[in-house]
Design an enzyme around this catalytic site. Structure first.
Site, mmCIF file in Angstrom:
data_model
loop_
_atom_site.group_PDB
_atom_site.id
_atom_site.type_symbol
_atom_site.label_atom_id
_atom_site.label_comp_id
_atom_site.label_asym_id
_atom_site.label_seq_id
_atom_site.Cartn_x
_atom_site.Cartn_y
_atom_site.Cartn_z
ATOM 1 N N ARG A 75 0.842 -1.191 0.000
ATOM 2 C CA ARG A 75 0.000 0.000 0.000
ATOM 3 C C ARG A 75 0.881 1.246 0.000
ATOM 4 O O ARG A 75 1.910 1.284 0.693
ATOM 5 C CB ARG A 75 -0.881 0.051 1.259
ATOM 6 C CG ARG A 75 -2.186 -0.742 1.132
ATOM 7 C CD ARG A 75 -3.135 -0.135 0.084
ATOM 8 N NE ARG A 75 -4.340 -0.929 -0.135
ATOM 9 C CZ ARG A 75 -4.435 -1.967 -0.980
ATOM 10 N NH1 ARG A 75 -3.396 -2.346 -1.693
ATOM 11 N NH2 ARG A 75 -5.574 -2.592 -1.132
ATOM 12 N N GLU A 134 -3.525 7.537 -5.529
ATOM 13 C CA GLU A 134 -3.627 6.776 -6.779
ATOM 14 C C GLU A 134 -4.759 7.309 -7.650
ATOM 15 O O GLU A 134 -5.856 7.532 -7.140
ATOM 16 C CB GLU A 134 -3.875 5.295 -6.470
ATOM 17 C CG GLU A 134 -2.665 4.656 -5.828
ATOM 18 C CD GLU A 134 -2.778 3.147 -5.625
ATOM 19 O OE1 GLU A 134 -3.736 2.538 -6.136
ATOM 20 O OE2 GLU A 134 -1.910 2.581 -4.973
ATOM 21 N N HIS A 173 -0.579 -0.304 -9.833
ATOM 22 C CA HIS A 173 -1.336 -1.156 -8.895
ATOM 23 C C HIS A 173 -1.794 -2.459 -9.594
ATOM 24 O O HIS A 173 -2.980 -2.739 -9.714
ATOM 25 C CB HIS A 173 -2.545 -0.401 -8.332
ATOM 26 C CG HIS A 173 -3.068 -0.978 -7.043
ATOM 27 N ND1 HIS A 173 -3.585 -0.206 -6.040
ATOM 28 C CD2 HIS A 173 -3.173 -2.256 -6.603
ATOM 29 C CE1 HIS A 173 -3.987 -0.969 -5.036
ATOM 30 N NE2 HIS A 173 -3.744 -2.230 -5.360
ATOM 31 N N ALA A 206 -2.583 -7.631 -8.090
ATOM 32 C CA ALA A 206 -3.595 -8.693 -8.163
ATOM 33 C C ALA A 206 -4.056 -8.950 -9.596
ATOM 34 O O ALA A 206 -4.965 -9.749 -9.820
ATOM 35 C CB ALA A 206 -4.790 -8.303 -7.304
HETATM 36 N N1 NAI Z 1 -0.522 -4.398 -5.022
HETATM 37 C C1 NAI Z 1 -1.652 -5.074 -4.982
HETATM 38 O O1 NAI Z 1 -2.384 -5.099 -5.960
HETATM 39 C C2 NAI Z 1 -2.036 -5.855 -3.772
HETATM 40 C C3 NAI Z 1 -1.723 -5.390 -2.519
HETATM 41 N N2 NAI Z 1 -2.093 -6.112 -1.422
HETATM 42 C C4 NAI Z 1 -1.759 -5.583 -0.108
HETATM 43 O O2 NAI Z 1 -0.710 -6.361 0.460
HETATM 44 C C5 NAI Z 1 -0.790 -6.288 1.869
HETATM 45 C C6 NAI Z 1 -0.579 -7.662 2.490
HETATM 46 O O3 NAI Z 1 -1.597 -8.551 2.081
HETATM 47 P P1 NAI Z 1 -1.705 -10.018 2.732
HETATM 48 O O4 NAI Z 1 -0.366 -10.619 2.868
HETATM 49 O O5 NAI Z 1 -2.744 -10.739 1.972
HETATM 50 O O6 NAI Z 1 -2.274 -9.630 4.180
HETATM 51 P P2 NAI Z 1 -2.073 -10.398 5.572
HETATM 52 O O7 NAI Z 1 -3.096 -9.838 6.500
HETATM 53 O O8 NAI Z 1 -2.022 -11.875 5.358
HETATM 54 O O9 NAI Z 1 -0.616 -9.925 6.034
HETATM 55 C C7 NAI Z 1 -0.330 -8.666 6.544
HETATM 56 C C8 NAI Z 1 0.697 -8.868 7.646
HETATM 57 O O10 NAI Z 1 1.178 -7.594 8.071
HETATM 58 C C9 NAI Z 1 1.463 -7.720 9.456
HETATM 59 N N3 NAI Z 1 1.570 -6.411 10.097
HETATM 60 C C10 NAI Z 1 0.590 -5.591 10.518
HETATM 61 N N4 NAI Z 1 1.116 -4.503 11.102
HETATM 62 C C11 NAI Z 1 2.455 -4.638 11.030
HETATM 63 C C12 NAI Z 1 3.531 -3.822 11.452
HETATM 64 N N5 NAI Z 1 3.330 -2.677 12.103
HETATM 65 N N6 NAI Z 1 4.792 -4.244 11.204
HETATM 66 C C13 NAI Z 1 5.015 -5.420 10.573
HETATM 67 N N7 NAI Z 1 4.022 -6.245 10.170
HETATM 68 C C14 NAI Z 1 2.759 -5.846 10.385
HETATM 69 C C15 NAI Z 1 0.319 -8.551 10.008
HETATM 70 O O11 NAI Z 1 0.643 -9.166 11.249
HETATM 71 C C16 NAI Z 1 0.138 -9.572 8.888
HETATM 72 O O12 NAI Z 1 0.855 -10.765 9.147
HETATM 73 C C17 NAI Z 1 -2.153 -5.634 2.174
HETATM 74 O O13 NAI Z 1 -1.951 -4.267 2.443
HETATM 75 C C18 NAI Z 1 -2.900 -5.743 0.886
HETATM 76 O O14 NAI Z 1 -3.879 -4.775 0.737
HETATM 77 C C19 NAI Z 1 -2.726 -7.325 -1.510
HETATM 78 C C20 NAI Z 1 -3.049 -7.828 -2.749
HETATM 79 C C21 NAI Z 1 -2.781 -7.103 -3.976
HETATM 80 O O1 HPV Z 2 -6.366 -6.946 -2.963
HETATM 81 C C1 HPV Z 2 -5.772 -5.865 -2.728
HETATM 82 O O2 HPV Z 2 -5.551 -5.415 -1.587
HETATM 83 C C2 HPV Z 2 -5.302 -5.058 -3.858
HETATM 84 O O3 HPV Z 2 -4.633 -4.073 -3.647
HETATM 85 C C3 HPV Z 2 -5.723 -5.423 -5.234
HETATM 86 O O4 HPV Z 2 -6.409 -4.319 -5.775
HETATM 87 P P1 HPV Z 2 -7.252 -4.466 -7.132
HETATM 88 O O5 HPV Z 2 -8.342 -5.465 -6.850
HETATM 89 O O6 HPV Z 2 -6.313 -4.957 -8.166
HETATM 90 O O7 HPV Z 2 -7.778 -3.104 -7.419
#
Ligand code: NAI
Ligand code: HPV
Length: 527
Positions: A232, A261, A280, A283
């Protein structure tokens, strides 16, 4: 007939389930403004979005039939959860479907930034055969620092190990056992900053993680470090990164997400030859989009048909009888949870909640959920009273409930203890007739604090002059102290000071506070 509004280019294959359902009609739209959504949303029973559509309170207020908002993805920061909960709208997400896609983009970005692939491509197609500028580095034998070891961070770690990298992970919920299984060393943010050749972040954006990598961390880094953000915008301070590139500390960066964004045309990343940018796309694979759309479509159908569902990220209604008895304590319970969650460091192993007095005879399960939500919401995105207990369990956190008939001093007392491997902390609170919520105990110290706003919790040695030094430092940095409490057990022993301030204390000032003589620890909290 249920009407479902599908926004943001959600996969057709994924929503086939909805198209096939005899009791559902689907309308697909894209790029609608808030005003346009407000104008049409009253007709719909369900809405499905990705990250682009902001589901605001105004939109929900104009949607009397809306039962569910489905997020085809992980992050729900584009949906006003509080407003949804207040209106009884269930918000669901699809947390598992895009893990691999985002992990693989992260890896692609890491390799692209190690070998300057986009920059080399550009020159080559422009007709220049430049084999000198783009001498890269190998991943093998390099140190990868991962902040956030959840679904995506763990998958990145697995792949990095196969590439021969050494991995250091930081995550408040990463226990030593899990880290060992993944072959990951545990480290703090600053240790990672100082040791890593590559740093990638995979946390949600929260108050804790906003600018978790900023100027002080860049100053600790090895020259030539490379930085990746596919989680993010805002987790890494964008301007500090640009400075660190200009000063030669950071050799390159790869970003998929931005503080705003899309980024504005003059955003400093967009014309920096050392920064790779994508719009972005984490996903955006065929597989991930099918996965998340199928998951969300299934759940939307369950909710519309009043069938059981999983993955709710907000709150279902609590039965009225329970609500009446417990509601006055919900906010206190959540704040005690937030307090202890924000002041305890390390992976939580056990939460002990003790109810004494009035609360001992009531079914306190819903209240426990608020407390656990308060504790977890600091680290996890989308924690609510539906999924709080489940999330605690799935992360190996034991929740223990204790009840006793009466407290010696208060007619009702709620105590929350957090146990990590090395520490144990307790906070207790009560509802005082005429005064409202109070925190009455922090560890061994009796206190009397209204749990609101910005708080500084300072541990120190009970020596003359310490209060003055803290006051002077805050005052000279324009941080106005609203209230101050000190607590100690014996003269000259260890003591605590709890300050409420009119605004947040800047990170640099917190750093200076810790350096003051006789001050042993500082935590900043916002309740
Ligand atoms: N670029 C994109 O299109 C995408 C971005 N994302 C983003 O990726 C991130 C991670 O997603 P997931 O792994 O599925 O989530 P998740 O919930 O499985 O993992 C997030 C982790 O961050 C940890 N965390 C929370 N606060 C923290 C801190 N202060 N310091 C260190 N660790 C901390 C949590 O304990 C958790 O293990 C989310 O923000 C999600 O929105 C997810 C999918 C697609
Ligand atoms: O799943 C997330 O957190 C993402 O950031 C993916 O975003 P999107 O569905 O590709 O707009």
């Amino acid at each position: 007939m249920y009407k479902v509004l599908v926004m943001d280019g959600i996969s057709d294959l994924g929503i086939q389930l909805l198209n096939d359902a005899a009791d559902v009609t689907v309308d697909k739209k894209a790029g609608l403004s808030e005003d346009e959504l407000v104008a049409i949303i009253a007709d719909y029973d369900a809405m499905m979005v990705r990250s682009q559509t902001k589901v605001t309170e105004r939109i929900m207020a104009a949607a009397p039939k809306l039962k569910v908002v489905g997020r085809a993805g992980v992050g729900v920061d584009n949906i006003n959860l509080e407003a949804a909960t207040q209106r009884g709208i269930v918000v669901i997400n699809a947390p598992d479907g895009n893990t691999i896609a985002t992990c693989e983009l992260t890896f692609a970005m890491m390799m692209a930034v190690a070998r300057s692939i986009p920059q080399a491509y550009k020159k080559t197609v422009e007709g220049e055969w430049d084999r000198k500028t783009f001498v890269g580095v190998e991943l093998r034998n390099k140190v990868l620092g991962i902040l956030g070891m959840g679904r995506i961070g763990s998958e990145v770690a697995r792949r990095a190990k196969v590439f021969g990298m050494e991995v250091i992970g930081y995550d408040p919920f990463l226990t030593e056992e899990r880290a060992e299984k993944l072959g990951v060393k545990l480290g703090t943010v600053n240790e990672i900053a100082a040791q890593a050749d590559f740093i990638t972040v995979h946390t949600p954006l929260t108050n804790e993680t906003r600018h978790i990598i900023a100027r002080p961390q860049f100053e600790l880094m090895r020259k030539g470090v490379r930085i990746i953000n596919c989680a993010r915008g805002g987790i890494i301070d964008e301007l500090a990164l640009v400075e660190a590139i200009e000063s030669g500390i950071v050799a390159g960066a790869a970003f998929d997400v931005y503080e705003q964004e899309p980024p504005q045309a003059n955003h400093p990343f967009l014309n920096n030859p050392k920064i790779i940018v994508t719009p972005h796309l984490g996903a955006s694979t065929v597989e991930a989009q099918e996965n998340v759309a199928i998951d969300v479509s299934e759940e939307v159908l369950h909710i519309l048909r009043d069938e059981p569902f999983k993955n709710a990220v907000n709150m279902p209604p609590v039965p009225a009888t329970v609500l009446n008895q417990l509601q006055p304590y919900f906010s206190l319970g959540e704040k005690l949870g937030q307090f202890i969650g924000q002041t305890t460091e390390g992976a939580v192993k056990e939460i002990v909640v003790s109810y004494a007095g009035d609360l001992a005879d009531v079914d306190t399960t819903p209240l426990t959920r608020y407390i656990v939500r308060g504790i977890l919401s600091n680290q996890l995105e989308g924690v609510n009273i539906v999924n709080a207990m489940h999330l605690a369990k799935s992360r190996g956190v034991n929740v223990v409930i204790q009840k006793s008939a009466a407290s010696k001093t208060f007619t009702n007392l709620l105590s929350v203890t957090l146990k990590t491997k090395n520490e144990e902390h307790i906070v207790a609170g009560t509802l005082l007739s005429g005064y409202g919520e109070r925190i009455v105990q922090i560890d061994q110290y009796p206190v009397d604090i209204a749990p609101n706003g910005n708080l500084l919790l300072i541990s120190h040695n009970d020596k003359p002059g310490i209060i003055g030094r803290v006051g002077t430092l805050l005052g000279s940095n324009d941080v106005n102290i609203a209230t101050m409490q000190v607590g100690r057990k014996v003269i000259g022993g260890s003591a605590i000071m709890v300050l409420t301030t009119d605004k947040q204390t800047p990170k640099e000032v917190l750093g200076q506070l810790v350096q003051l003589p006789d001050l042993t620890h500082v935590s900043e909290l916002s309740l």
